[in-house]
Design a protein around this motif. Structure first.
Motif, mmCIF file in Angstrom:
data_model
loop_
_atom_site.group_PDB
_atom_site.id
_atom_site.type_symbol
_atom_site.label_atom_id
_atom_site.label_comp_id
_atom_site.label_asym_id
_atom_site.label_seq_id
_atom_site.Cartn_x
_atom_site.Cartn_y
_atom_site.Cartn_z
ATOM 1 N N SER A 103 32.099 34.224 41.544
ATOM 2 C CA SER A 103 32.869 35.626 41.671
ATOM 3 C C SER A 103 33.354 35.393 43.069
ATOM 4 O O SER A 103 34.534 36.081 43.277
ATOM 5 N N LEU A 104 33.024 34.750 43.751
ATOM 6 C CA LEU A 104 33.637 34.642 45.122
ATOM 7 C C LEU A 104 34.878 33.835 45.189
ATOM 8 O O LEU A 104 35.896 34.120 45.369
ATOM 9 N N GLY A 105 34.933 32.632 44.293
ATOM 10 C CA GLY A 105 36.111 31.746 44.007
ATOM 11 C C GLY A 105 37.177 32.711 43.399
ATOM 12 O O GLY A 105 38.304 32.311 43.266
ATOM 13 N N ALA A 106 36.732 33.563 42.667
ATOM 14 C CA ALA A 106 37.812 34.236 41.708
ATOM 15 C C ALA A 106 38.781 35.278 42.473
ATOM 16 O O ALA A 106 39.556 35.742 42.068
ATOM 17 N N HIS A 107 38.369 35.244 43.808
ATOM 18 C CA HIS A 107 39.253 36.225 44.663
ATOM 19 C C HIS A 107 40.259 35.380 45.459
ATOM 20 O O HIS A 107 41.060 35.804 46.009
ATOM 21 N N CYS A 108 40.064 33.934 45.210
ATOM 22 C CA CYS A 108 40.996 33.084 46.058
ATOM 23 C C CYS A 108 42.342 32.679 45.210
ATOM 24 O O CYS A 108 42.252 32.060 44.211
ATOM 25 N N LYS A 109 43.372 33.347 45.411
ATOM 26 C CA LYS A 109 44.724 32.842 44.720
ATOM 27 C C LYS A 109 45.644 31.881 45.382
ATOM 28 O O LYS A 109 45.735 32.409 46.623
ATOM 29 N N GLY A 110 45.877 30.806 44.761
ATOM 30 C CA GLY A 110 46.664 29.798 45.685
ATOM 31 C C GLY A 110 45.978 29.124 46.605
ATOM 32 O O GLY A 110 46.618 28.466 47.732
ATOM 33 N N VAL A 111 44.884 29.264 47.015
ATOM 34 C CA VAL A 111 43.994 28.628 47.894
ATOM 35 C C VAL A 111 43.572 27.330 47.733
ATOM 36 O O VAL A 111 42.950 27.011 46.567
#
Length: 769
Positions: free
Chosen positions: A379-387
């Motif tokens: 769920s934390l990774g789902a917040h990273c766009k283009g990272v």
């Protein structure tokens, strides 16, 4: 003499790896998940027999296979001076086992009616239902002056049993360990207490031969071996290195354990080197050195002869090399015990955590914190766009995470749900708005009478938190709508992954899982104007939970395709059966969590942390050395991506901590790797090893005549070495019997050697060059 130990081994298939049993070893085996699963599986098969859906013969075969493959063993009768389970080196423990098999009544009823309340009277210290579920096993102290057979008959008389299993008179007879639920009685102090035992004259122990004169030969030509001092107060290690490891290292440096016929010289050489670390004491050396199949009298004579040889003051170089190698071997064994498949429990999570991890785990009991700490990363990774992060191989990677929580029923697997809800609150709120707009579009589309008036599909309506029940077309469309963001799914059961099938083929959902970890391309081409034709990079993080048995079955066909190495696993380990009490997940908690999440939403582009890469480099090298020393192919294959995933967890924590690297992040990254590997080896280790062995075996080209690889005079050990080199399983005894029967070779019982027959040599001998 006094003995207070009996022996234990992780498998009946490893008779040469017996070790003294301790309360810790026995209790860990009783509580092992693998043991519990095996007992349950055997019980299920037994129920099928009772229902008439499984033949008794089939049940017996399945039961034997399951026990041999999965259950540790204890030899309550004896301990073994050379670590090998055979009567030649057995020293009686003073205990006996009594088996009441194939009972007509329920085993628990048998115990309650005949034994319960009489344990002290009968000297019973341990009792359990047999692995088959059809019998009872009692472990009791042998009454003074009785042999094993007499003690078992005595117990039968006390219980009024007309029949009992009389096959347990062998000192080397072992018992399979059962699950804790099968234990009927256990007095740990009584079981492991020091006992006075009478030496059975039929079993010549090392202590008997070392401390008493023995006459060898005929009456007219007798050789008397003088007694050695009767002291056994020796250290079990040399400067912290166990003698077992020192012997093992010396064996390797001297070319390995020799075949029969060369053992006397080998024992002499080993003794000459061991006396530098055993004070040149023959009794000390005889305590630590295996017999290698040599007769006891001859062994002791060789040890004594080597110790009488003049000794130089300078320690030989081989001894120094052996000590260094033994130290490395011991470090490997300690690491295996701490982190490997046989460790009694998973590695302990660090006490000091980052601010975010302290917050996200604060509302759950201590035994649930590891599951929550590992489970929140999808769920934390789902917040990273283009990272993106640059891994040590220069590849650009993204925060892709897939996590499976594997634990027993009613163990608290839902503990991850509220922390995930707090992390996903912002995405859930945005999804709700976009779902409403999407529903309005669908209703408007369906009400338009003609295609010309139908509205176009809205752009940018991202829905990230999606259900697992979707078609491949929906999956591709949602991925395209996400515009580079991650989709996220949470499943209460791992089997829900099967709701998503790639291209409708039905059995290849693991293909998408592998693509999701690598952000690989996936899509479909369709001709219809209303069909979805897209090619997208798969960004899909997810959580799932299941039980150990279901987990193994779900991934049974994915042992070697790379799926398991891409997924992170966690579990719930506790001895506390009380109901867990959780803290409050209120608005204040959610607000605090979202303050951290903002740093993930704000992150863009390539994020670099040299300290994270330096840690990854150290972990890669440590894992490479560990895998080489442990010689475990399954561990090595799983370790590559486990290190990769641990690196990505560290980078996400780095972002959550304001792009500041700390010791807490480093400790958590190292722990998360070992924890993930422990879980994988616990769940899949043995199955994966068997799959790899099978995969290697099928690669072996057509068999050649095995005698071509053997000298004219050879032993069974020589043949077994050749068989292993050819990828063949099992012992070659049956093959040798056929060869002798067909006249290919002859057997000399005196030398235990086989000789190729003249007829065979005439037909198969290669011509001289």
């Amino acid at each position: 003499m006094k003995m207070n130990i009996f022996d234990f081994s992780n498998s009946i298939k490893t008779p040469a790896q017996m070790q003294p049993c301790t309360p810790e070893l026995l209790n860990a085996a009783l509580d092992s998940q693998q043991v519990d699963d095996t007992c349950k599986e055997i019980a299920q098969h037994l129920e099928q027999v009772k229902q008439g859906t499984l033949a008794r013969e089939t049940f017996e075969t399945l039961k034997s296979q399951l026990k041999a493959d999965n259950l540790p063993v204890v030899c309550f009768h004896a301990t073994f001076t050379d670590g090998y389970r055979h009567n030649q080196s057995a020293v009686p423990s003073g205990l006996s086992i009594y088996d009441a098999d194939h009972l007509e009544m329920d085993p628990r009823a048998y115990y309650l009616n005949k034994v319960a309340g009489r344990e002290a009277e009968l000297g019973i210290s341990f009792a359990h239902i047999s692995p088959s579920g059809e019998g009872v096993r009692l472990v009791f102290e042998i009454p003074s002056g009785m042999s094993l057979a007499e003690a078992q008959q005595w117990m039968a008389d006390q219980l009024g049993d007309d029949t009992f299993d009389g096959k347990v008179k062998d000192l080397a007879r072992c018992s399979f360990v059962v699950c804790r639920n099968y234990v009927l009685y256990y007095d740990e102090e009584e079981l492991f207490k020091v006992r006075d035992t009478t030496v059975n004259t039929a079993v010549c122990t090392a202590e008997t031969l070392l401390c008493n004169p023995v006459t060898i030969g005929t009456k007219d030509n007798a050789i008397s071996t003088s007694p050695l001092p009767a002291t056994t107060d020796f250290e079990d290690n040399f400067n912290g290195i166990s003698y077992q490891q020192i012997v093992r290292a010396m064996e390797e440096l001297l070319g390995g354990v020799p075949a029969q016929g060369a053992r006397n010289n080998f024992i002499f050489s080993m003794t000459c080197y061991l006396r530098y670390v055993c004070n040149n004491d023959p009794q000390w050396i005889a305590q630590v050195l295996p017999r290698y199949g040599e007769e006891e009298q001859k062994f002791l004579s060789t040890v004594r002869s080597a110790c009488n040889r003049p000794q130089v003051k300078t320690v030989p170089e081989l001894v120094n090399r052996a000590l260094e190698h033994a130290r490395q071997l011991q470090q490997v064994d300690e690491a295996v015990k701490a982190n490997g498949v046989h460790a009694p429990q998973p590695p302990q999570m660090p006490k000091k955590l980052t601010k975010f991890l302290r917050l996200i785990t604060k509302n759950v009991p201590d035994h649930l914190k590891p599951a929550v700490a590992m489970g929140v990363f999808p769920s934390l990774g789902a917040h990273c766009k283009g990272v993106k992060f640059r891994y040590n191989d220069n590849a650009l990677v993204e925060p892709t995470f897939m996590n499976v929580l594997v634990a027993e029923m009613s163990s608290g697997k839902s503990c991850v749900n509220e922390p995930i809800n707090a992390i996903m609150a912002d995405i859930k709120e945005r999804d709700a708005k976009n779902r409403k707009l999407m529903q309005e579009y669908k209703e408007q589309y369906d009400t338009c009478p003609s295609d010309e008036q139908k509205p176009e599909r809205p752009k940018g309506l991202t829905i990230q938190w999606v259900k697992s029940d979707m078609t491949p077309a929906a999956f591709v469309q949602l991925m395209a709508d996400a515009g580079g963001r991650f989709l996220y799914t949470r499943m209460d059961e791992i089997g829900m992954l099967n709701q998503l099938k790639t291209n409708g083929k039905g059995n290849n959902v693991t293909e998408i899982l592998r693509l999701a970890y690598d952000c690989g391309e996936y899509g479909q081409e369709r001709v219809g104007t209303k069909s979805v034709s897209e090619c997208v990079e798969v960004r899909w993080n997810w959580n799932a939970s299941t039980t150990p048995g279901k987990c193994r079955r779900f991934f049974s066909d994915a042992m070697l395709d790379g799926t398991l190495s891409r997924i992170s696993f966690c579990t719930i380990y506790t001895d506390d059966d009380r109901m867990p009490v959780y803290g409050a997940y209120d608005d204040k908690f959610q607000k605090q969590v979202q303050e951290f999440i903002a740093s993930l939403n704000d992150a863009k582009g390539l994020v670099v942390c040299k300290k994270a890469n330096a840690l990854a480099a150290r972990m890669i090298e440590e894992n490479r050395q560990y895998s080489a020393l442990a010689d475990d192919d399954a561990y090595r294959e799983l370790s590559y991506r486990a290190t990769h995933s641990a690196f990505k967890r560290g980078m996400v924590l780095y972002l959550l901590n304001g792009q500041k690297w700390t010791r807490e992040i480093e400790d958590f990254v190292c722990w998360s790797y070992h924890y993930d590997m422990w879980c994988k080896m616990w769940i899949f280790g043995e199955k994966m090893r068997r799959a790899m062995d099978l995969d290697k075996a099928v690669m072996v080209p057509g068999r050649r005549n095995l005698m071509e690889y053997l000298p004219d005079n050879f032993t069974l050990d020589d043949l077994n070495t050749v068989r292993r080199a050819q990828g063949m399983k099992g012992d070659g005894s049956a093959q040798l019997r056929k060869w002798v029967q067909r006249g290919y070779c002859t057997f000399n019982p005196a030398t235990q050697q086989y000789t190729k027959s003249p007829q065979f040599l005439a037909k198969h001998q290669k011509p001289a060059a």
